[in-house]
Each structure stands twice: as structure tokens, then as C-alpha cells.
Enzyme design. Structure first.
Site, PDB file in Angstrom:
ATOM      1  N   ASN A 108     -96.523  36.577  64.875  1.00 50.27           N
ATOM      2  CA  ASN A 108     -97.028  35.745  63.776  1.00 50.27           C
ATOM      3  C   ASN A 108     -98.521  35.482  63.841  1.00 50.27           C
ATOM      4  OD1 ASN A 108     -94.266  35.579  63.469  1.00 50.27           O
ATOM      5  ND2 ASN A 108     -94.228  33.364  63.144  1.00 50.27           N
ATOM      6  N   SER A 139     -98.063  29.583  55.837  1.00 53.37           N
ATOM      7  CA  SER A 139     -96.882  28.848  55.365  1.00 53.37           C
ATOM      8  C   SER A 139     -97.325  27.425  55.067  1.00 53.37           C
ATOM      9  CB  SER A 139     -95.815  28.820  56.475  1.00 53.37           C
ATOM     10  OG  SER A 139     -94.854  27.802  56.240  1.00 53.37           O
ATOM     11  N   TYR A 152     -93.357  28.097  65.598  1.00 52.84           N
ATOM     12  CA  TYR A 152     -93.640  28.712  64.284  1.00 52.84           C
ATOM     13  C   TYR A 152     -94.770  27.949  63.607  1.00 52.84           C
ATOM     14  CZ  TYR A 152     -92.740  30.254  59.460  1.00 52.84           C
ATOM     15  OH  TYR A 152     -92.862  30.764  58.175  1.00 52.84           O
ATOM     16  N   LYS A 156     -98.591  29.273  62.472  1.00 55.38           N
ATOM     17  CA  LYS A 156     -99.053  29.200  61.076  1.00 55.38           C
ATOM     18  C   LYS A 156    -100.329  28.351  60.959  1.00 55.38           C
ATOM     19  CE  LYS A 156     -95.952  31.975  59.525  1.00 55.38           C
ATOM     20  NZ  LYS A 156     -96.319  33.313  59.040  1.00 55.38           N
TER      21      LYS A 156
HETATM   22  N1  LIG Z   1     -89.277  32.694  53.536  1.00 56.21           N
HETATM   23  C1  LIG Z   1     -89.980  31.573  53.588  1.00 56.21           C
HETATM   24  O1  LIG Z   1     -89.459  30.460  53.326  1.00 56.21           O
HETATM   25  C2  LIG Z   1     -91.401  31.616  53.963  1.00 56.21           C
HETATM   26  C3  LIG Z   1     -91.961  32.707  54.632  1.00 56.21           C
HETATM   27  N2  LIG Z   1     -93.277  32.666  54.995  1.00 56.21           N
HETATM   28  C4  LIG Z   1     -93.872  33.770  55.732  1.00 56.21           C
HETATM   29  O2  LIG Z   1     -93.812  34.940  54.929  1.00 56.21           O
HETATM   30  C5  LIG Z   1     -93.775  36.104  55.757  1.00 56.21           C
HETATM   31  C6  LIG Z   1     -92.626  36.992  55.331  1.00 56.21           C
HETATM   32  O3  LIG Z   1     -91.452  36.231  55.488  1.00 56.21           O
HETATM   33  P1  LIG Z   1     -90.101  36.590  54.706  1.00 56.21           P
HETATM   34  O4  LIG Z   1     -90.329  37.692  53.734  1.00 56.21           O
HETATM   35  O5  LIG Z   1     -89.529  35.312  54.241  1.00 56.21           O
HETATM   36  O6  LIG Z   1     -89.227  37.104  55.933  1.00 56.21           O
HETATM   37  P2  LIG Z   1     -88.192  38.301  56.078  1.00 56.21           P
HETATM   38  O7  LIG Z   1     -87.545  38.073  57.395  1.00 56.21           O
HETATM   39  O8  LIG Z   1     -87.355  38.444  54.861  1.00 56.21           O
HETATM   40  O9  LIG Z   1     -89.140  39.604  56.170  1.00 56.21           O
HETATM   41  C7  LIG Z   1     -90.000  39.770  57.254  1.00 56.21           C
HETATM   42  C8  LIG Z   1     -90.300  41.259  57.395  1.00 56.21           C
HETATM   43  O10 LIG Z   1     -91.160  41.423  58.527  1.00 56.21           O
HETATM   44  C9  LIG Z   1     -90.660  42.476  59.338  1.00 56.21           C
HETATM   45  N3  LIG Z   1     -91.056  42.286  60.740  1.00 56.21           N
HETATM   46  C10 LIG Z   1     -90.565  41.384  61.623  1.00 56.21           C
HETATM   47  N4  LIG Z   1     -91.133  41.543  62.826  1.00 56.21           N
HETATM   48  C11 LIG Z   1     -92.006  42.579  62.700  1.00 56.21           C
HETATM   49  C12 LIG Z   1     -92.893  43.221  63.587  1.00 56.21           C
HETATM   50  N5  LIG Z   1     -92.967  42.870  64.881  1.00 56.21           N
HETATM   51  N6  LIG Z   1     -93.669  44.244  63.117  1.00 56.21           N
HETATM   52  C13 LIG Z   1     -93.571  44.619  61.817  1.00 56.21           C
HETATM   53  N7  LIG Z   1     -92.738  44.059  60.918  1.00 56.21           N
HETATM   54  C14 LIG Z   1     -91.972  43.048  61.368  1.00 56.21           C
HETATM   55  C15 LIG Z   1     -89.154  42.424  59.153  1.00 56.21           C
HETATM   56  O11 LIG Z   1     -88.560  43.671  59.503  1.00 56.21           O
HETATM   57  C16 LIG Z   1     -89.039  42.089  57.672  1.00 56.21           C
HETATM   58  O12 LIG Z   1     -89.023  43.251  56.883  1.00 56.21           O
HETATM   59  C17 LIG Z   1     -93.652  35.571  57.194  1.00 56.21           C
HETATM   60  O13 LIG Z   1     -94.932  35.576  57.807  1.00 56.21           O
HETATM   61  C18 LIG Z   1     -93.168  34.127  57.008  1.00 56.21           C
HETATM   62  O14 LIG Z   1     -93.559  33.298  58.079  1.00 56.21           O
HETATM   63  C19 LIG Z   1     -94.099  31.595  54.696  1.00 56.21           C
HETATM   64  C20 LIG Z   1     -93.587  30.518  54.035  1.00 56.21           C
HETATM   65  C21 LIG Z   1     -92.219  30.459  53.610  1.00 56.21           C
HETATM   66  C1  LIG Z   2     -86.968  26.795  59.282  1.00 53.13           C
HETATM   67  C2  LIG Z   2     -87.155  27.627  58.041  1.00 53.13           C
HETATM   68  C3  LIG Z   2     -88.629  27.963  57.837  1.00 53.13           C
HETATM   69  C4  LIG Z   2     -88.817  28.936  56.672  1.00 53.13           C
HETATM   70  C5  LIG Z   2     -90.213  29.496  56.666  1.00 53.13           C
HETATM   71  C6  LIG Z   2     -91.281  28.581  56.179  1.00 53.13           C
HETATM   72  O1  LIG Z   2     -92.420  28.811  56.485  1.00 53.13           O
HETATM   73  C7  LIG Z   2     -90.930  27.420  55.268  1.00 53.13           C
HETATM   74  C8  LIG Z   2     -92.011  26.331  55.266  1.00 53.13           C
HETATM   75  C9  LIG Z   2     -91.603  25.330  54.236  1.00 53.13           C
HETATM   76  C10 LIG Z   2     -91.917  24.053  54.258  1.00 53.13           C
HETATM   77  C11 LIG Z   2     -92.729  23.380  55.255  1.00 53.13           C
HETATM   78  C12 LIG Z   2     -92.876  22.067  55.040  1.00 53.13           C
HETATM   79  C13 LIG Z   2     -93.700  21.178  55.874  1.00 53.13           C
HETATM   80  C14 LIG Z   2     -93.645  19.872  55.485  1.00 53.13           C
HETATM   81  C15 LIG Z   2     -94.369  18.753  56.151  1.00 53.13           C
HETATM   82  O2  LIG Z   2     -95.210  19.209  57.174  1.00 53.13           O
HETATM   83  C16 LIG Z   2     -95.268  17.980  55.168  1.00 53.13           C
HETATM   84  O3  LIG Z   2     -96.161  17.197  55.907  1.00 53.13           O
HETATM   85  C17 LIG Z   2     -96.095  18.908  54.308  1.00 53.13           C
HETATM   86  C18 LIG Z   2     -96.640  18.077  53.122  1.00 53.13           C
HETATM   87  C19 LIG Z   2     -97.031  18.990  51.983  1.00 53.13           C
HETATM   88  C20 LIG Z   2     -97.227  18.182  50.715  1.00 53.13           C
HETATM   89  O4  LIG Z   2     -96.350  17.330  50.410  1.00 53.13           O
HETATM   90  O5  LIG Z   2     -98.255  18.395  50.029  1.00 53.13           O
END
Ligand SMILES: NC(=O)C1=CN([C@@H]2O[C@H](COP(=O)(O)OP(=O)(O)OC[C@H]3O[C@@H](n4cnc5c(N)ncnc54)[C@H](O)[C@@H]3O)[C@@H](O)[C@H]2O)C=CC1
Ligand SMILES: CCCCCC(=O)CC\C=C/C=C/C=C/[C@@H](O)[C@@H](O)CCCC(=O)O
Length: 267
Positions: A108, A139, A152, A156
Site C-alpha cells: 500500500n 482512502s 491500513y 493511507k
Molecule cells: N473499496 C473501498 O472501499 C476502497 C478502496 N480504496 C483503495 O482503492 C484501491 C483499490 O481497492 P479495491 O478496488 O477496492 O480493491 P480490490 O481488492 O477489489 O482490488 C485490488 C486489486 O489490486 C490487486 N493487487 C493486490 N495486491 C497486489 C500487488 N501486490 N501487486 C499488484 N496488484 C495487487 C488485486 O489483485 C486486485 O486486482 C486500494 O488501494 C484501496 O485501498 C480506497 C478507499 C475505499
Molecule cells: C475495513 C474496510 C475498509 C475498506 C477500504 C477503505 O479504504 C474504506 C474507507 C472508508 C471510510 C473511512 C472512514 C474514516 C472515518 C473517520 O476517520 C472520520 O474521522 C473521517 C471523517 C470524514 C468526514 O466526515 O468528513
């Protein structure tokens, strides 16, 4: 605004979820896209699907583990050989694993640094580059803590801090490269089920209900919505060092205070 026709983009973690959506919106707007992912089966299938949908040779898949310096460098050289240039680089690959936390940091945060530095060395004008734009996917947990996932969250926050510092360096040193961050809340992808997985959450499983309450406060976004945010950060050439927060009730560019708000204490 940056025109994408004929531009070359790289997206990591592109085989599914947000990375797949980012790659698709870039293709729909005229770019060619290099798909990088550790999941070779899904990546090859998506390459075929995108080439059928958007034209032969518009997309190519490269199997890469972003935690491997050598694999990342080798793939980048292959991309330059095939496409000739890289104009857009999206560091999206990420995982949630609070038990194997060093792995989480290596993917990450270190993976984002690796990809950013590979792109910057190629893009920056002092190296004879043509400039470009880098978007790092953080994120909302990079702006506020997610109690159930401290590692995590740390990665981020690191992505946000690294992106903002490098954007400032680019402005001061006139690299000609824009570097922005995306900070979405929950998005409907396989990743959000992690909060319920003991294998990924470990000692913090008892906080699952707290995360559920956050999911009520921040209802899930769809990939297509978040992909529009990526397009903004890529196309709007006034944006450098921007952090785009995205929630279901709207998106906004984060205004970071010039001075850190603090309550005085007597020492
Ligand atoms: N889904 C959510 O709620 C949120 C996701 N994110 C971020 O968005 C990005 C994508 O997440 P999603 O699409 O939700 O996850 P996902 O798990 O659906 O997709 C992640 C992709 O990254 C690939 N991957 C994992 N490890 C890898 C590595 N070592 N090298 C190359 N590829 C690798 C996986 O194979 C997969 O295709 C991440 O950085 C995540 O932290 C940020 C905020 C919210
Ligand atoms: C465990 C599943 C994680 C999925 C991957 C993500 O990155 C999801 C992140 C989604 C939400 C994070 C929320 C954090 C909330 C609090 O820290 C709050 O202080 C943030 C306030 C934001 C606002 O209200 O403007």
C-alpha cells in the site's frame, strides 16, 4: 484540461474493482492503458475484454507484484518499449491485512512509492521527459483513522503525505509533473468485505460493528462514481497536490490548514 486521446496510462491493481474502473474510463476517453496486477488470470481476461470493446492493442496486461522492485521496473521498461511513453500513472493496488502488516505496508505504501518514482524519473522535464500526471489512491482512511485497521490507516496517511510532499517538490523544482491523491470512502468492491475476515483483520475483529456503523454513516460508492473522480484529477491540469475526498453525499477537494489547529497547553 488535459486531452487523453493518444495518451498512455498505467494502472496498478487494474484486474478488478477500482483499478478496472479507472482503466475503463481512461480507455473510454481515448487513452491506451497498461494494466498491472498480481492476478494474472483476471488481468489477461480483462485485457481481452477491453481490446474487444475498445480496439485491438489499446490495452496490454503485465503481471506485476508492486511489492517487487524488479518486477515493477521490468514491467515499466516493457511498457515503454510497447507504447513509447507514459503520460498518466495511477498507483491503485492495495490490500487490507492487519495480521500480515508488513505485507500491507510493502504493497500500500512502498508499492505507491515505487510506482511514483518510476513514473517521475520518466516524466520529469529535467530528465528530458514530457511531464505527466500521477494519481495515488489513498482512502478516506488517509484523512481520518479507521479504528479497525490501524496499519491500513497508516499506509493511507502515508500515501496522502507522500503525495502532497512530492507535489510540492514538483512545483518548487519545476518537474512538470502533477501528483494528486484520491480519498474515497467505502466503495462496492471485494475489498470492503475485509472488515469481516478474521484472516485479514485478526486482533481487531471485535471492532467489526464499529466499521459497520461507519458504513451507515458513509454509504458505499459505486466504482463508476469514483472513476469520474480519477478522470478529474487526471484531466484538470490546475490540480497538483490535490486530495479528492469522495463520499456518497458528494466529493470535494480537501482544504488542508496552513497552520495546524491546536489547543494550547501549559508545560
Ligand atoms: N473499496 C473501498 O472501499 C476502497 C478502496 N480504496 C483503495 O482503492 C484501491 C483499490 O481497492 P479495491 O478496488 O477496492 O480493491 P480490490 O481488492 O477489489 O482490488 C485490488 C486489486 O489490486 C490487486 N493487487 C493486490 N495486491 C497486489 C500487488 N501486490 N501487486 C499488484 N496488484 C495487487 C488485486 O489483485 C486486485 O486486482 C486500494 O488501494 C484501496 O485501498 C480506497 C478507499 C475505499
Ligand atoms: C475495513 C474496510 C475498509 C475498506 C477500504 C477503505 O479504504 C474504506 C474507507 C472508508 C471510510 C473511512 C472512514 C474514516 C472515518 C473517520 O476517520 C472520520 O474521522 C473521517 C471523517 C470524514 C468526514 O466526515 O468528513
Amino acid at each position: 484540461m488535459m486531452a487523453l486521446q493518444g495518451k498512455v496510462a498505467v494502472v496498478t491493481g487494474a484486474a478488478q474493482g477500482l483499478g478496472k474502473g479507472f482503466a475503463e474510463i481512461l480507455l473510454q476517453n481515448g487513452a491506451k492503458v497498461a494494466l498491472l496486477d498480481i492476478n494474472e488470470k483476471a488481468g489477461k481476461e480483462l485485457e481481452t475484454q477491453f481490446n474487444e470493446a475498445y480496439g485491438a492493442d489499446r490495452t496490454h496486461f503485465y503481471p506485476v507484484d508492486v511489492s517487487s522492485d524488479q518486477q515493477f521496473k521490468d514491467a515499466f521498461q516493457k511498457i515503454l518499449s510497447k507504447f513509447g511513453q507514459v503520460d498518466i500513472f495511477c498507483n491503485n493496488a492495495g490490500i487490507i491485512n492487519e495480521k500480515q502488516w508488513e505485507k500491507t505496508v510493502s504493497i500500500n505504501l512502498c508499492g505507491v512509492v515505487r510506482g511514483t518514482y518510476l513514473a517521475l524519473e520518466h516524466m520529469k522535464k529535467e530528465n528530458g521527459g514530457q511531464g505527466g500526471v500521477i494519481v495515488n489512491v489513498a482512502s478516506l482512511a488517509g484523512l481520518g483513522p479507521l479504528a479497525q485497521t490501524p496499519i491500513y490507516t497508516a499506509t493511507k496517511f502515508g500515501v496522502v503525505g507522500f503525495t502532497r510532499a512530492l507535489a510540492l517538490a514538483s512545483e518548487v523544482a519545476n518537474y512538470g509533473v502533477r501528483i494528486n491523491a484520491m480519498c474515497p470512502a467505502f466503495v462496492r468492491t471485494p475489498l470492503i468485505d475485509s472488515f469481516n475476515s478474521e484472516e485479514q483483520i485478526g486482533q481487531f475483529m471485535g471492532l467489526a460493528d464499529f466499521t459497520r456503523s461507519l458504513m451507515e454513516k458513509f454509504p458505499s460508492l459505486e466504482v463508476e462514481e469514483v472513476s469520474k473522480g480519477l478522470l478529474l484529477l487526471v484531466k484538470d491540469d490546475s490540480l497538483n497536490g490535490a486530495c479528492l475526498a469522495m463520499m456518497r453525499d458528494g466529493a470535494g477537494l480537501v482544504s488542508f490548514p496552513k497552520e495546524i489547529p491546536k489547543t494550547p497547553v501549559a508545560l
